[in-house]
Design a protein around this motif. Sequence first.
Motif, mmCIF file in Angstrom:
data_model
loop_
_atom_site.group_PDB
_atom_site.id
_atom_site.type_symbol
_atom_site.label_atom_id
_atom_site.label_comp_id
_atom_site.label_asym_id
_atom_site.label_seq_id
_atom_site.Cartn_x
_atom_site.Cartn_y
_atom_site.Cartn_z
ATOM 1 N N GLN B 14 0.835 -1.209 0.000
ATOM 2 C CA GLN B 14 0.000 0.000 0.000
ATOM 3 C C GLN B 14 0.866 1.254 0.000
ATOM 4 O O GLN B 14 0.572 2.219 -0.720
ATOM 5 N N CYS B 38 -4.877 -5.908 -1.055
ATOM 6 C CA CYS B 38 -6.118 -5.159 -1.165
ATOM 7 C C CYS B 38 -5.868 -3.683 -0.848
ATOM 8 O O CYS B 38 -4.879 -3.339 -0.203
ATOM 9 N N GLY B 39 -6.752 -2.840 -1.335
ATOM 10 C CA GLY B 39 -6.681 -1.413 -1.024
ATOM 11 C C GLY B 39 -5.460 -0.710 -1.578
ATOM 12 O O GLY B 39 -5.031 0.300 -1.040
ATOM 13 N N LEU B 40 -4.866 -1.209 -2.673
ATOM 14 C CA LEU B 40 -3.738 -0.493 -3.280
ATOM 15 C C LEU B 40 -4.296 0.751 -3.980
ATOM 16 O O LEU B 40 -5.338 0.711 -4.614
ATOM 17 N N ASP B 41 -3.540 1.847 -3.863
ATOM 18 C CA ASP B 41 -4.020 3.123 -4.374
ATOM 19 C C ASP B 41 -2.895 3.795 -5.149
ATOM 20 O O ASP B 41 -2.275 4.735 -4.676
ATOM 21 N N GLY B 58 -8.860 -6.533 -3.377
ATOM 22 C CA GLY B 58 -10.113 -5.833 -3.102
ATOM 23 C C GLY B 58 -9.936 -4.324 -3.214
ATOM 24 O O GLY B 58 -8.935 -3.772 -2.797
ATOM 25 N N MET B 59 -10.926 -3.664 -3.815
ATOM 26 C CA MET B 59 -10.974 -2.196 -3.957
ATOM 27 C C MET B 59 -9.727 -1.620 -4.638
ATOM 28 O O MET B 59 -9.331 -0.479 -4.367
ATOM 29 N N LYS B 61 -7.075 0.236 -6.896
ATOM 30 C CA LYS B 61 -7.036 1.435 -7.741
ATOM 31 C C LYS B 61 -5.691 1.477 -8.444
ATOM 32 O O LYS B 61 -4.649 1.501 -7.793
ATOM 33 N N GLU B 77 -12.999 -7.424 -5.617
ATOM 34 C CA GLU B 77 -14.326 -6.887 -5.282
ATOM 35 C C GLU B 77 -14.232 -5.366 -5.199
ATOM 36 O O GLU B 77 -13.258 -4.821 -4.723
ATOM 37 N N ASN B 78 -15.246 -4.708 -5.719
ATOM 38 C CA ASN B 78 -15.316 -3.243 -5.700
ATOM 39 C C ASN B 78 -14.074 -2.563 -6.281
ATOM 40 O O ASN B 78 -13.697 -1.468 -5.881
ATOM 41 N N MET B 80 -11.780 -0.278 -8.484
ATOM 42 C CA MET B 80 -12.046 1.045 -9.043
ATOM 43 C C MET B 80 -11.365 1.220 -10.401
ATOM 44 O O MET B 80 -11.910 1.819 -11.318
ATOM 45 N N THR B 97 -19.410 -5.885 -7.457
ATOM 46 C CA THR B 97 -19.634 -4.444 -7.262
ATOM 47 C C THR B 97 -18.511 -3.566 -7.816
ATOM 48 O O THR B 97 -18.404 -2.397 -7.482
ATOM 49 N N HIS B 99 -16.269 -1.032 -9.793
ATOM 50 C CA HIS B 99 -16.631 0.219 -10.456
ATOM 51 C C HIS B 99 -15.831 0.470 -11.733
ATOM 52 O O HIS B 99 -16.230 1.273 -12.562
#
Lengths: 441, 222, 295
Positions: B14, B38-41, B58-59, B61, B77-78, B80, B97, B99
């Motif tokens: 992350q 998960c949650g890499l931005d 997960g999630m 970006k 999941e989810n 972006m 879900t 995006h």
Amino acid sequence: MDKTPQTLPRQSWTFSNETNSEIRRAAATGIYDIRGGGAKRRVPHFDDLLFLGASISRYPLEGYRERCDTSVTLGTRFAKKPIELKIPITIAGMSFGSLSANAKEALGRGASAAGTSTTTGDGGMTNEERGHSTQLVYQYLPSRYGMNPDDLRRADAIEVVVGQGAKPGGGGMLLGQKITQRVADMRSLPVGIDQRSACRHPDWTGPDDLEIKILELREITGWEKPIYIKIGGARPYYDTALAVKAGADVVVLDGMQGGTAATQDVFIEHVGQPTLACIRPAVQALQDLGMHRKVQLIVSGGIRNGADVAKALALGADAVSIGTAALIALGDNDPKWESEYQKLGSTTGAYDDWHEGRDPAGITTQDPELMKRLDPIAAGRRLRNYLNVMTLECQTIARACGKSHVHNLEPEDLCALTMEAAAMARVPLAGTDWYPGKPGF
Amino acid sequence: MATTELREVNTTLQSAAKAQVNEPYVIVNPRGSHAMACGLDGPLNVTVKGSTGYYTAGMNKEASITVEGSAGPGVAENMMSGVVTILGDASQYAGATGHGGLLNIKGNASSRCGISMKGIDIVVHGNIGHMSAFMAQRGNLVVLGDAGDALGDSLYEARLFVRGTVKSLGADCVEKEMRAEHIEILKELLERAGADAKPEEFKRYGSARTLYNFHIDNAASY
Amino acid sequence: MCGIVGLFLKKDALRPKLGDMLTDMLITMTDRGPDSAGIAIYGDEHGKLKITVQSDTPDTDFAGLEGALAAAVGAPVTIRVVDTHAVLTLPLDTEAAALAFLEDRKLRVMGVGESMEIFKEVGLPKDVAERFGLRAMGGSHGIGHTRMATESAVTTLGAHPFSTASDQCLVHNGSLSNHNDMRRKLAKKGIYTKTENDTEVGAAYISSRIAEGATLGQALEGTLKDLDGFFTFVTGTKNGFGVVRDPIACKPAVMAETEDYVAFASEYRAFADLPGIEGARVWEPEPATVYFWER
């Protein structure tokens, strides 16, 4: 010549005018009745409990001199950054979409001024509410409308919504009138369609999967934020225990009087348990697991005043949450709109067609003209005042029971007025030391 | 992962993603762990050598994450944006879900692939399971193999392209005409996913939109 | 709500390692079920009857048990005490008399069979495995379960596997929604369950169907019609095991097959240490479909 005496026309209790009107409505439309709000039937409630107060055997605190704290910390179990609130009353999740942007802003303003948190809803986080809420809880719902990792990280806590008191086990349907361009964009939906909401989360089922979902949410947010689990009042003992086992920091328990933006009337009135009946089993679950006060319990569904708050805390809750009451404080169902309610076939206090988006008070609507009727600054001030009054009332009662912190209220400070309330709250019937189901009798 | 804690792995990834250094990372011995990467931005290349558990990537970006094995439930999941590639199979709820971004599954995907998707593109080189694209809102789901029961039930505006057979269509999901614009979308997606298939071989499925506003004659479909 | 593991060995050479392999799989599923754990292990048949019993006071209950039982059934009995459990071995034709005697003594019968032994207790899977020495146990196949209790009590009897017939056992991940009605239907047929647990009703349903003449396959098919709710069931028999998921199939299930074994688990994690897993065929059982592995 005398007329033969006639009996008065007699209405049926079973087939009342209200019942018959619903039969006619169903026959004409072919769809169940959808409305907002919570259960309207009378159920055993906090009004059926009384505080004992202090006299000789217990000593009261001086009302305006001696301290009675109201602060509450939520999320002390795992979160690096628990939520610190000045008062034990939070604002429940209500979506932008079901509520106007002005209403969301007013909730944020009022809650922040009173030192408490507000909560997003099914539809994502708006800049208005983030900006005006010092503490914002971000709901994680089955629909995942507008869900994104940036908002997750800028929230102060995350509330995984498993169910709500108005409809435990149900999804929902928001009719097309309120799916405006902005609402539709936030939810990735076409404008003007009926939005169908799922009843289960799309990517987990059951507590064993939920534990992994919580792990993911914590990993994405660096283990900083408290994770709340919101459950509808269905099987509160098991659901509370399983939320704790799955790793919750906070359990939010919503009884059947809890509101909804739009749900089938049959669901609102016939599924779920009264709030009063839910608290003791949930507290029992926490106590059985050695987690009472370690995992915090927030109770909602029909909280209206400081006495309700004090009673919920006495039964073992750490805080309460209000939704319907907050909307009324903002101006919902206000008598000043009576003539407009009548045009909509309703009246002050009974208006519940929130899903239709024609709310005269400008709260449960997306109509730009109606929205303007709600001044978010003035409405926010009303909410702050109301929250302050509830807190003062709760303190007044707590002091009278000799408590220097509202959390020191106990079930033993209460008695019950009815057998039903005595059984549900496990509090003795007034004047006795007995409640139905008490062991040893 | 045999010796490093999940928290450490994710914290490292992350921060690297956030710092935009865009260096390649390799995770060995994933041992089916959950919530990996998960949650890499931010832009980052991550390769996982082996099979993973729930909610991998997960999630996500912007990051590109490749699993050289199979992925457990709820992969990407989810999501972006970015690209998540699974060389093996994906379990249920793949791309749920999501995006945006591309989820590229080289093997098969299980049930509920693309459930409630909100703009993600998913390409499955093998087959997909039942209830896939349930309540799918936006984005494209491309399946080179076959689809299971109740494809696209209660579908909104997502586009579904299937090359093989469809066991059954869900409520309000219908086959639709493949127009030039769809061939174009599909061609581009197949290229990005490195799929050896021609757009003309696919059928398109979409929402009949009969459930968009309640009508008494459709009550049985709710 | 739980974790399930299962292992069916195709090669005899691996038999001594069955307990070792299953134990690792079981411990990996701790997060899914920290309340209790259990295992059914199918060893070699000797043409004898094995009864696994449990007691919370094993020191007093198991002392002199074999002699008393031998006298009651009029046949030789051997006993192997394993922590709170004891495996009694005796001739096949003494089953009815032995069970009556054990019931009289208020001992809890975990399972009965020619090849099956069942061990289950409250506690973390690793502690349960250690108490019973699961690692050292050999056999042809076995099923394990870690439990996160939903509505019924966290007790030894509430732990899985549930056995309601000779050499048959069942483990379950999910939650049945019509088990109370089914329990009443079974009781009308004279089949009584010992716990409030929904899974026991599932087990009793399957064994009652088999007792009425259905094959295991037909009985498992029957669960799809007669049991409501969410389930992934794994059922063990003398010769192998069967798997079935409800038509909605939300509860996870993954399988792996190599030339040496067929493995089942709630999550892939449980397979991470199995030999040759890298080259195994890994897949998920389809909803509403019955699978079997039998020798």
